[in-house]
Write an enzyme that holds these catalytic residues in place. Sequence first.
Site, PDB file in Angstrom:
ATOM      1  N   CYS A  73       2.976   3.644   9.056  1.00 16.90           N
ATOM      2  CA  CYS A  73       3.278   5.434   8.646  1.00 16.90           C
ATOM      3  C   CYS A  73       4.296   5.914   9.132  1.00 16.90           C
ATOM      4  O   CYS A  73       3.642   6.473   9.829  1.00 16.90           O
ATOM      5  CB  CYS A  73       1.927   5.452   7.757  1.00 16.90           C
ATOM      6  SG  CYS A  73       1.993   7.562   7.085  1.00 16.90           S
TER       7      CYS A  73
ATOM      8  N   LYS B 290       0.334  -3.939   8.873  1.00 20.82           N
ATOM      9  CA  LYS B 290       1.986  -4.063   8.140  1.00 20.82           C
ATOM     10  C   LYS B 290       2.472  -2.518   9.657  1.00 20.82           C
ATOM     11  O   LYS B 290       1.893  -2.451   9.832  1.00 20.82           O
ATOM     12  CB  LYS B 290       1.615  -3.585   7.482  1.00 20.82           C
ATOM     13  CG  LYS B 290       2.982  -2.891   6.606  1.00 20.82           C
ATOM     14  CD  LYS B 290       2.573  -2.331   4.588  1.00 20.82           C
ATOM     15  CE  LYS B 290       3.672  -2.580   4.086  1.00 20.82           C
ATOM     16  NZ  LYS B 290       4.454  -0.833   4.592  1.00 20.82           N
TER      17      LYS B 290
ATOM     18  N   GLY C 267       6.766  -1.899  -2.792  1.00 16.86           N
ATOM     19  CA  GLY C 267       6.608  -0.472  -3.106  1.00 16.86           C
ATOM     20  C   GLY C 267       7.274  -0.098  -3.847  1.00 16.86           C
ATOM     21  O   GLY C 267       6.559   0.303  -5.035  1.00 16.86           O
ATOM     22  N   ARG C 268       7.588   1.302  -3.401  1.00  9.89           N
ATOM     23  CA  ARG C 268       8.758   1.899  -4.095  1.00  9.89           C
ATOM     24  C   ARG C 268       9.405   1.683  -5.978  1.00  9.89           C
ATOM     25  O   ARG C 268       9.259   1.843  -6.445  1.00  9.89           O
ATOM     26  CB  ARG C 268       9.851   2.608  -3.731  1.00  9.89           C
ATOM     27  CG  ARG C 268       9.020   4.147  -2.872  1.00  9.89           C
ATOM     28  CD  ARG C 268      10.046   4.492  -2.226  1.00  9.89           C
ATOM     29  NE  ARG C 268      11.000   3.327  -0.683  1.00  9.89           N
ATOM     30  CZ  ARG C 268      12.195   4.257  -0.646  1.00  9.89           C
ATOM     31  NH1 ARG C 268      12.918   4.774  -0.350  1.00  9.89           N
ATOM     32  NH2 ARG C 268      13.000   2.599  -0.518  1.00  9.89           N
TER      33      ARG C 268
ATOM     34  N   GLN D 173      -6.352  -1.087   3.323  1.00  6.08           N
ATOM     35  CA  GLN D 173      -5.948  -0.696   4.514  1.00  6.08           C
ATOM     36  C   GLN D 173      -6.065   0.203   4.809  1.00  6.08           C
ATOM     37  O   GLN D 173      -6.931   1.415   4.688  1.00  6.08           O
ATOM     38  CB  GLN D 173      -4.557  -0.018   4.028  1.00  6.08           C
ATOM     39  CG  GLN D 173      -3.705  -0.282   5.900  1.00  6.08           C
ATOM     40  CD  GLN D 173      -1.825  -0.153   4.544  1.00  6.08           C
ATOM     41  OE1 GLN D 173      -1.698   1.112   4.744  1.00  6.08           O
ATOM     42  NE2 GLN D 173      -0.863  -0.877   5.075  1.00  6.08           N
TER      43      GLN D 173
ATOM     44  N   ASP E 129      13.506  -2.042   0.463  1.00  5.02           N
ATOM     45  CA  ASP E 129      14.433  -2.508  -0.927  1.00  5.02           C
ATOM     46  C   ASP E 129      14.604  -3.567  -1.718  1.00  5.02           C
ATOM     47  O   ASP E 129      15.219  -4.225  -1.394  1.00  5.02           O
ATOM     48  CB  ASP E 129      16.131  -2.780  -0.032  1.00  5.02           C
ATOM     49  CG  ASP E 129      16.061  -1.071   0.913  1.00  5.02           C
ATOM     50  OD1 ASP E 129      16.161   0.176   0.426  1.00  5.02           O
ATOM     51  OD2 ASP E 129      17.312  -1.269   1.437  1.00  5.02           O
TER      52      ASP E 129
ATOM     53  N   PRO F  66       0.936  -1.106   0.132  1.00  6.20           N
ATOM     54  CA  PRO F  66      -0.217   0.385   0.110  1.00  6.20           C
ATOM     55  C   PRO F  66       0.712   1.228   0.009  1.00  6.20           C
ATOM     56  O   PRO F  66       1.902   1.591   1.104  1.00  6.20           O
ATOM     57  CB  PRO F  66      -0.878  -0.181   1.283  1.00  6.20           C
ATOM     58  CG  PRO F  66       0.190  -0.904   1.916  1.00  6.20           C
ATOM     59  CD  PRO F  66       0.599  -1.540   1.622  1.00  6.20           C
ATOM     60  N   MET F  67       0.349   1.907  -0.719  1.00  8.76           N
ATOM     61  CA  MET F  67       1.546   3.453  -0.958  1.00  8.76           C
ATOM     62  C   MET F  67       0.245   4.513  -0.957  1.00  8.76           C
ATOM     63  O   MET F  67      -0.559   4.437  -2.057  1.00  8.76           O
ATOM     64  CB  MET F  67       2.071   3.701  -1.987  1.00  8.76           C
ATOM     65  CG  MET F  67       3.292   2.483  -2.136  1.00  8.76           C
ATOM     66  SD  MET F  67       4.876   2.995  -3.504  1.00  8.76           S
ATOM     67  CE  MET F  67       3.995   1.278  -4.366  1.00  8.76           C
ATOM     68  N   ALA F  68       0.416   5.050  -0.373  1.00 10.03           N
ATOM     69  CA  ALA F  68      -0.587   6.727  -0.238  1.00 10.03           C
ATOM     70  C   ALA F  68      -0.198   7.294  -1.467  1.00 10.03           C
ATOM     71  O   ALA F  68       0.980   7.654  -2.188  1.00 10.03           O
ATOM     72  CB  ALA F  68      -0.788   7.233   1.214  1.00 10.03           C
TER      73      ALA F  68
END
Length: 318
Positions: A100, A140, A225-226, A70, A203, A16-18
């Site tokens: 977060c 998480k 994620g990223r 989430q 990572d 999950p990424m805002a």
Amino acid sequence: MQIGPIKLSNPVIAAPMAGVTDRAFRIIAREQGCALAVTEMVSDLALLYANPRTYRMLDFRDEKYPLSVQIFGSNPETMAKAAAIVVERGAHIVDINMGCPTPKIVKNGEGSALMKNPELAGKIVEAVVKAVPGTPVTVKFRKGWDEESVNAVEFARTVVAAGASAIAIHGRTRSQFYSGKADWQIIGQVKAAVTVPVIGNGDVWTPQDAARLLETTGCDGVMVGRGALGNPWIFRQILHYLAYGEELPPPTTQERIATAIRHLELMVESKGEQVAVFEMRKHAAWYTKGIRGAARIREVINQSRTQQEIVDVLKSLL
């Protein structure tokens, strides 16, 4: 990997990424092979007050099963009510954000601030589990608040004892935000401490990273994620590498541009043209990174006002 009664097709999950993991992103990520894509975090109070923008975030049309939503908050009672709302609206898994690091979340005692209060965290999980019987609840969280208060193992035991069906841990403290290196050793320690599935996060930029994370920690799943920003192909690349030990070729420029255009189309479908065009700016920058002439194109996209303008600009890179 199995989360409660839900069996996932593989161990690769989109984090999950805002501001990122909206319906458009999730659909594309699932098409590229990840077994689960978690929504952006949604506020418990915004759900209870029927905030229109928050309810628009619960647009799950055309999404594959299963769907994880989430939620975040710091009050067991309102979190329980919020969980019931998202399940009623289609969630198959309720994920609780306790990781977060952003100041506006933390100052309210939410997100990773809960790692300083494991007792409250446990009460929140217990209340949510009770409110959505039959629906698995996941959590998480992070390595700890800072290096002086690394408590991921104890925290994991607390939320699992309260009823969590699976947990995801990011190997950084809150004070690190996203800087430095993720500590995969703590992920392995958490895995050894609990009996529910543990998903490692932090990572994972390449298929080799995913394989190393799974191998060195013994965790059950890997959360990207990223590394997936403008790069949804990382999911199919990881799955291929885990299965065959070989790298897939990177996507062509044509595939990158075609996917960016489709991403925009899905966003327009969900949010309308005006909002989608604005939000597409960051995605366009990620999709076009490294393509010759992309810097100039990004400047033009940042001035674009319509869907067609962005499509035309993207196609000019071909």
